[in-house]
Design an enzyme around this catalytic site. Structure first.
Site, PDB file in Angstrom:
ATOM      1  N   ARG A  53       0.745  -1.303   0.027  1.00 23.06           N
ATOM      2  CA  ARG A  53      -0.028   0.043   0.041  1.00 23.06           C
ATOM      3  C   ARG A  53       0.770   1.342  -0.169  1.00 23.06           C
ATOM      4  O   ARG A  53       0.532   2.296  -0.611  1.00 23.06           O
ATOM      5  CB  ARG A  53      -0.856  -0.131   0.967  1.00 23.06           C
ATOM      6  CG  ARG A  53      -1.761  -1.256   1.056  1.00 23.06           C
ATOM      7  CD  ARG A  53      -2.904  -1.172   2.160  1.00 23.06           C
ATOM      8  NE  ARG A  53      -4.012  -2.255   1.877  1.00 23.06           N
ATOM      9  CZ  ARG A  53      -4.920  -2.571   2.778  1.00 23.06           C
ATOM     10  NH1 ARG A  53      -5.229  -1.782   3.859  1.00 23.06           N
ATOM     11  NH2 ARG A  53      -5.718  -3.528   2.338  1.00 23.06           N
ATOM     12  N   ASP A 163     -16.546   7.535   8.740  1.00 25.21           N
ATOM     13  CA  ASP A 163     -15.339   6.507   8.483  1.00 25.21           C
ATOM     14  C   ASP A 163     -14.314   7.475   8.502  1.00 25.21           C
ATOM     15  O   ASP A 163     -14.415   8.553   8.119  1.00 25.21           O
ATOM     16  CB  ASP A 163     -15.656   5.789   7.179  1.00 25.21           C
ATOM     17  CG  ASP A 163     -14.906   4.514   6.955  1.00 25.21           C
ATOM     18  OD1 ASP A 163     -15.150   3.576   7.322  1.00 25.21           O
ATOM     19  OD2 ASP A 163     -13.434   4.618   6.675  1.00 25.21           O
TER      20      ASP A 163
END
Length: 292
Positions: A53, A163
Site C-alpha cells: 500500500r 469513516d
C-alpha cells in the site's frame, strides 16, 4: 497515548516495485505515525500488506523510495498527505447484511419497539454506523429500518454513517454498486434493498428513498466527535480489532456516553468488550444493551 513496541524483531524487508524498499525503520515510523493519528495498530504480520500500500503512494507521488516518502511525511508540507496515508493503510472489507443476525435483531426487535414508543409525535430515532466503509452497512441498516417503519412520515429517523477513509466515503455516498452484489443476497432480504438503474454497465444505485435516510461524514474515532447524540443504535463492527486495549476502552466509554439508555451496541463477530462495562449487558451474539 503511549506507542506500543510493535516490531522488536522485524527483519529488513525486501525491495518492492523495483526500487521501492521498506526497511525496519521505515516500518516502525509508519506504524508509530498511524497509531498516533488514528489509533490503528499495524502489527508485524501486516508488513507485506503495508509495503504494497505504501508502494502505491510512493508511485502516486512520483517518489523513488519509501525512505523518501517517510522523510516527506516529517515535513510541514505533508499535512495534506496524512489523510492519504491513513486511507492507504486502512482495510475496507464489508458486505450488505454482513453478520445477518444483527440486522434481524434490528428489524424484528429494536425498530418495532422504537416505532411504537415514538410514532405519532414526530419521535426522534437516531442510528450510527461508526465505521461505514463503502456504505454497505449503512444501507443495510436503512433497508432494515425502512421495512419496520413502513411509509409513515410521523418519525424523525436518520442514520449517521462515518469513516476515517475519505476516499471510501465518496463511494459510499454515491450509493452505486455492482449488481452482482445484490444477486447474492438471501431471497428474504433482497426486496428490502430498493434499487434503481445506474449509469455504469452492470451497476445499480441504492434508491433515493434509502439514500436520503443517511448522512455520510468523515470521522477519526480517536479525535473529537462533533455529534451530541443520543443514539438508539450504534454499529461498531470489525473496528476494535485494529486498536489496542487502551484505545478500545476509551472509544467504548465514548460510545456508551452517546448511547441512549435501552439503546444497542453491535460489535463484529470476532470482537468483545475490552473489559466488562457497568452500563452494558450482553443480550445476543455481539449485541449489547445499555442498561443505565
Amino acid at each position: 497515548m503511549s506507542r506500543p513496541n510493535l516490531f522488536p524483531a522485524l527483519p529488513p524487508a525486501p525491495t518492492v516495485s523495483g526500487d521501492v524498499t521498506l526497511t525496519r525503520d521505515d516500518m516502525k515510523f509508519i506504524a508509530a505515525l498511524v497509531y498516533e493519528r488514528a489509533g490503528i495498530v499495524i502489527r508485524e504480520h501486516k508488513e507485506a500488506m503495508t509495503r504494497g500500500r505504501l508502494a502505491r503512494r510512493v508511485k502516486a507521488l512520483g517518489m523513488g523510495s519509501v525512505a523518501e516518502y517517510c522523510a516527506f511525511l516529517k515535513t510541514p508540507q505533508a499535512a495534506g498527505e496524512l489523510p492519504e496515508l491513513i486511507n492507504a493503510v486502512t482495510t475496507n472489507h464489508t458486505a450488505f447484511f454482513r453478520e445477518r443476525h444483527h440486522f434481524d435483531h434490528l428489524r424484528r426487535e429494536v425498530m418495532p419497539r422504537l416505532v411504537q414508543e415514538r410514532a405519532g409525535r414526530r419521535g426522534r430515532i437516531r442510528h450510527w454506523s461508526s465505521a461505514c466503509s463503502s456504505g454497505e452497512e449503512a444501507y443495510s441498516i436503512a433497508a432494515a429500518c425502512r421495512d419496520a417503519i413502513g411509509p409513515r412520515s410521523d418519525l424523525d429517523f436518520r442514520i449517521l454513517a462515518t469513516d476515517i477513509d475519505t476516499d471510501i466515503l465518496a463511494r459510499a455516498e454515491a450509493g452505486i454498486y455492482p449488481a452482482e452484489l445484490f444477486e447474492r443476497l438471501p431471497a428474504d432480504v433482497k426486496p428490502l434493498m430498493r434499487l434503481e438503474a445506474a449509469p455504469g454497465r452492470g451497476e445499480v444505485r441504492i434508491a433515493e428513498e434509502l439514500r436520503r435516510m443517511i448522512a455520510f461524514k468523515h470521522l477519526n474515532l480517536i479525535e473529537k466527535w462533533p455529534m451530541k447524540g443520543p443514539f438508539d443504535v450504534i454499529f461498531c463492527r470489525n473496528v476494535f480489532i485494529y486498536f489496542d486495549t487502551q484505545t478500545k476502552a476509551a472509544i467504548l466509554d465514548r460510545f456508551v456516553t452517546l448511547l441512549a439508555p435501552g439503546g444497542f451496541l453491535y460489535l463484529g463477530h470476532s470482537e468483545s468488550l475490552p473489559q466488562p462495562h457497568p452500563n452494558l449487558r450482553l443480550i445476543g451474539r455481539t449485541i449489547y444493551e445499555r442498561t443505565a
